[in-house]
Design a protein around this motif. Structure first.
Motif, mmCIF file in Angstrom:
data_model
loop_
_atom_site.group_PDB
_atom_site.id
_atom_site.type_symbol
_atom_site.label_atom_id
_atom_site.label_comp_id
_atom_site.label_asym_id
_atom_site.label_seq_id
_atom_site.Cartn_x
_atom_site.Cartn_y
_atom_site.Cartn_z
ATOM 1 N N TYR A 1 0.824 -1.213 0.000
ATOM 2 C CA TYR A 1 0.000 0.000 0.000
ATOM 3 C C TYR A 1 0.859 1.264 0.000
ATOM 4 C CZ TYR A 1 -3.558 3.394 1.431
ATOM 5 O OH TYR A 1 -4.400 4.478 1.483
ATOM 6 N N GLU A 2 2.025 1.198 0.578
ATOM 7 C CA GLU A 2 2.871 2.382 0.696
ATOM 8 C C GLU A 2 3.386 2.848 -0.664
ATOM 9 O OE1 GLU A 2 5.915 1.187 3.336
ATOM 10 O OE2 GLU A 2 4.630 1.126 5.125
ATOM 11 N N LEU A 3 3.918 4.068 -0.686
ATOM 12 C CA LEU A 3 4.479 4.638 -1.903
ATOM 13 C C LEU A 3 5.568 3.723 -2.449
ATOM 14 C CD1 LEU A 3 4.352 7.172 -3.731
ATOM 15 C CD2 LEU A 3 6.225 8.122 -2.370
ATOM 16 N N GLY A 4 5.453 3.388 -3.734
ATOM 17 C CA GLY A 4 6.386 2.471 -4.353
ATOM 18 C C GLY A 4 5.906 1.035 -4.356
ATOM 19 N N GLY A 5 4.765 0.772 -3.715
ATOM 20 C CA GLY A 5 4.213 -0.574 -3.694
ATOM 21 C C GLY A 5 3.344 -0.846 -4.914
#
Length: 542
Positions: free
Chosen positions: A381-385
């Motif tokens: 879910y995080e940025l870059g995922g």
């Protein structure tokens, strides 16, 4: 994300500058054209709705001044007259023409907004200033140009159309700007087709996905066949009437529950082979931990009934309530007291009564559970995922990433060394399914890797020493995005992971894990025999 080719940007700018903005999210010209068309239609609908509302407000009360009342002659028995007459501006050569109430109604019927202005009386007639009609050139159908006089009513009409166009363009530009920043189209337009339904969408509630629509229709059609087969020999009567009860856990917008009802009981259609048997009733309960989701689901129920997309019986057969699935599973369990607690809570919600009310059957079982739980891990879910920016920035995180049960201080109370955060909801779903004796459990998953992990949880939760006697010999399947089905052994094996991975197409994801038990499993084995020897040879049940 790769850069857009300059030639594509120039082509979009040449066709319509708004397409260039939409290319940021659409990435190709055909998709951008489609979204621009949908956004333009939405802007027109908004403007037309405002005009209709304004028109109704302006024509709801008749003129009250003496001069206006004198200028409108009310004739008895002519109220229903619908002949449209042109109201000309009074000049020295043009006598004043009055119009009756019936003619005002005719203007309303034609979608026009009648302008009510003070008509000069005889004493003030000399003070009226008139404008000189303008000459304009027009074309006949045969191409002959002629001169005609453009009256003041023409100017009002042109001005109105111009204002409407300006409003449409303003709304369109604003919405294209929102879309170019990543806001989902469904939140801008406000709805999303789901099967034959029109699901309203709003912020704080997850947008329905096409993959969810696919397996929901699939399970609905399978239920039609199963119910017609299992209960076909039963004669319809009040004594033998059975109610098929469905739980939709983590219901969100209510799309799954509503589409299932639409498939099982199509709107405007009598009971036949495309609907459930007449001796079978339906009860569907959708629950969610989010009050916003429950409110929207109830709105979608009323909306689709009013649009005649749902059978009217859905008003009494489908309901939505606020229930914390994780907290319910934690309090429930395999013991009789805990199983009774789970049924008591769900049956109380379905009956819309409290747990201490005796006006319902607290121990009644449920036949099926279907769920689209949060299943995205924190890292994805995080940025870059793996999660798209528009999903991460605009859709509710609690509907995507598993959270904690209400009142719990830490996730570690649920944590097991064999369960990832992304899989947090699947063990509670199975526990609730066992507690209510559900004979069919359908759980959406994110990909084939997660499907493999969930299948191994099924091995532990549906083994003979944990399941009730009626749930022996389950049938385990995964449904893929291309509509195919693979049958999974219901006993673990040492080479399960390798076999699952080997049989997985990297371009086609497993979308749902399906567990059949009891007579539903027996029916499924008859209609879909084992077709994958690699997965069935280790299973003593299939």
């Amino acid at each position: 994300m790769p850069r857009l080719p300059p030639a594509l940007i120039r082509q979009a700018t040449f066709q319509n500058p708004l397409l260039t903005l939409l290319l940021r999210v659409c990435r190709d010209l055909p998709s951008a054209r489609n979204e621009l068309r949908w956004l333009r239609e939405h802007a027109r609908d908004v403007v037309n709705t405002k005009r209709y509302t304004s028109h109704e407000a302006s024509t709801s009360v008749l003129p009250a001044s003496t001069a206006q009342v004198e200028s409108v002659r009310i004739r008895k028995h002519e109220v229903k007259k619908f002949t449209v007459r042109t109201v000309k501006v009074p000049t020295e050569r043009t006598p004043i023409r009055t119009y009756n109430v019936g003619e005002i109604s005719s203007l309303r019927a034609e979608g026009l907004r009648p302008s009510i202005r003070k008509v000069p009386t005889q004493n003030e007639h000399d003070n009226v200033r008139t404008s000189k009609p303008a000459k304009i050139r027009t074309w006949h159908d045969d191409g002959v140009r002629e001169l005609r006089l453009r009256s003041q009513s023409d100017e009002v009409l042109i001005t109105g159309e111009s204002n409407e166009h300006v409003q449409v363009q303003k709304i369109l530009a604003e919405n294209v700007g929102k879309r170019s920043k990543g806001m989902p189209l469904q939140y801008i337009i406000g709805n999303q087709p789901f099967g034959n339904l029109d699901i309203l969408c709003q912020r704080r509630v997850l947008i329905p996905r096409p993959e969810t629509e696919m397996y929901t229709e699939k399970v609905g059609n399978l239920l039609l066949s199963a119910l017609n087969s299992i209960y076909s020999s039963t004669e319809p009567s009040s004594q033998s009437r059975k109610k098929f009860r469905i739980l939709d856990l983590c219901t969100g917008s209510g799309c799954i529950a509503l589409l299932l009802h639409s498939v099982l009981k199509p709107p405007g259609r009598l009971c036949d082979n495309t609907a459930i048997p007449p001796n079978i009733g339906i009860e569907i309960l959708g629950v969610d931990n989010s009050p916003d989701a429950v409110s929207l689901a109830r709105t979608n129920l009323k909306h689709n009934i009013s649009q005649k997309l749902l059978h009217p019986d859905a008003a009494n057969e489908v309901s939505f309530h606020n229930v914390d699935v994780l907290a319910l599973a934690k309090k429930g369990g395999d013991g009789d007291d805990r199983r009774h607690h789970v049924r008591n809570v769900l049956n109380g919600a379905a009956a819309d009564v409290g747990e201490d009310d005796d006006s319902y059957s607290p121990s009644e079982s449920w036949d099926m559970i279907i769920a689209n739980p949060p299943y995205i891990g924190p890292k994805d879910y995080e940025l870059g995922g793996k999660t798209e920016p528009s999903v991460r920035d605009y859709e509710p995180k609690q509907a995507l990433v598993p959270g904690f049960a209400r009142g719990q201080d830490s996730y570690y109370r649920y944590r097991s060394s064999s369960i990832l955060v992304a899989d947090l909801f699947y063990w509670p779903l199975m526990r609730i399914a066992r507690a209510v004796d559900a004979k069919l459990l359908v759980m959406e998953v994110g990909d084939s890797e997660q499907a493999s992990r969930v299948c191994k949880q099924v091995f532990n939760n549906y083994s003979p020493d944990t399941a009730s006697p009626s749930q022996f010999r389950p049938r385990l399947e995964t449904w893929r995005d291309d509509g195919s089905v693979r049958i999974i052994p219901t006993q673990p094996s040492s080479n399960f992971d390798a076999g699952f991975e080997e049989a997985t197409d990297p371009d086609i994801a497993d979308r749902a894990v399906v567990v059949w038990t009891d007579q539903m499993a027996a029916w499924r084995r008859e209609t879909l025999p084992a077709s994958n020897p690699e997965f069935d040879k280790t299973s003593p049940t299939d």
